[in-house]
Write an enzyme that holds these catalytic residues in place. Structure first.
Site, PDB file in Angstrom:
ATOM      1  N   GLU A  81     -23.463  14.703  -8.466  1.00 40.66           N
ATOM      2  CA  GLU A  81     -24.118  15.865  -9.064  1.00 40.66           C
ATOM      3  C   GLU A  81     -24.369  16.950  -8.024  1.00 40.66           C
ATOM      4  O   GLU A  81     -25.060  17.927  -8.280  1.00 40.66           O
ATOM      5  CB  GLU A  81     -25.435  15.427  -9.716  1.00 40.66           C
ATOM      6  N   CYS A 118     -32.190   8.115 -15.081  1.00 39.03           N
ATOM      7  CA  CYS A 118     -33.177   7.541 -14.173  1.00 39.03           C
ATOM      8  C   CYS A 118     -32.705   7.558 -12.724  1.00 39.03           C
ATOM      9  O   CYS A 118     -33.472   7.264 -11.819  1.00 39.03           O
ATOM     10  CB  CYS A 118     -33.537   6.130 -14.607  1.00 39.03           C
ATOM     11  N   HIS A 119     -31.465   7.927 -12.508  1.00 41.35           N
ATOM     12  CA  HIS A 119     -30.957   8.003 -11.131  1.00 41.35           C
ATOM     13  C   HIS A 119     -31.426   9.279 -10.446  1.00 41.35           C
ATOM     14  O   HIS A 119     -31.261   9.442  -9.253  1.00 41.35           O
ATOM     15  CB  HIS A 119     -29.433   7.936 -11.140  1.00 41.35           C
ATOM     16  N   ASN A 150     -35.893   0.757 -18.852  1.00 40.12           N
ATOM     17  CA  ASN A 150     -35.182   1.804 -19.583  1.00 40.12           C
ATOM     18  C   ASN A 150     -34.319   1.296 -20.744  1.00 40.12           C
ATOM     19  O   ASN A 150     -33.274   0.719 -20.529  1.00 40.12           O
ATOM     20  CB  ASN A 150     -34.296   2.552 -18.576  1.00 40.12           C
ATOM     21  N   TYR A 154     -41.047   9.704  -8.196  1.00 37.88           N
ATOM     22  CA  TYR A 154     -41.819   8.817  -9.067  1.00 37.88           C
ATOM     23  C   TYR A 154     -43.251   9.351  -9.205  1.00 37.88           C
ATOM     24  O   TYR A 154     -43.811   9.349 -10.297  1.00 37.88           O
ATOM     25  CB  TYR A 154     -41.838   7.400  -8.488  1.00 37.88           C
TER      26      TYR A 154
END
Length: 99
Positions: free
Chosen positions: A80, A53-54, A45, A22
């Site tokens: 991911e 945003c993750h 969002n 952030y």
DNA sequence: TTGGCGGCACCCG
DNA sequence: TCGGGTGCCGCCA
């Protein structure tokens, strides 16, 4: 261009398998202490489908919050290829994306 | 290690 | 139009 637009654009630069914080994201758009602003923007969002945003976590390596649940965020990150243990990123320095 | 408050853009009344 | 509250944090005590 709105601040939120800048933030979203910057966030889109983060490739899959990488993350950002952030604080870093805030500085990337010109804010010194805009961590909470970023958090708020992420929460609001308007394009959850195209804004990853993750991929934004706290500078401490903890996952942080997520509008749809922290566990969902954790799962997506691990999908991911990001290693997470006890709710924290394992190799943060090695996984974080530098703008 | 944990808690508390600081700092900032945006939304709502 | 203006003021106060809010929010997926971060740093310092």
């Amino acid at each position: 261009m709105n601040l939120e637009q800048k933030i979203y654009k910057k966030l889109l630069e983060v490739p899959k398998g990488k993350i950002t914080t952030y604080g870093e994201l805030a500085k990337a758009v010109g804010l010194k202490n805009g961590q909470r602003v970023v958090g708020k923007i992420m929460n609001k969002n308007p394009y959850p489908a195209i804004i990853p945003c993750h991929r934004v976590v706290m500078s401490t390596g903890k996952i942080g919050g997520y509008a749809y649940g922290e566990h969902i965020k954790t799962k997506m990150l691990s999908d991911e290829g990001i290693e997470i243990k006890n709710g924290k990123i394992m190799n943060l320095e090695n996984t974080v994306y530098r703008f």
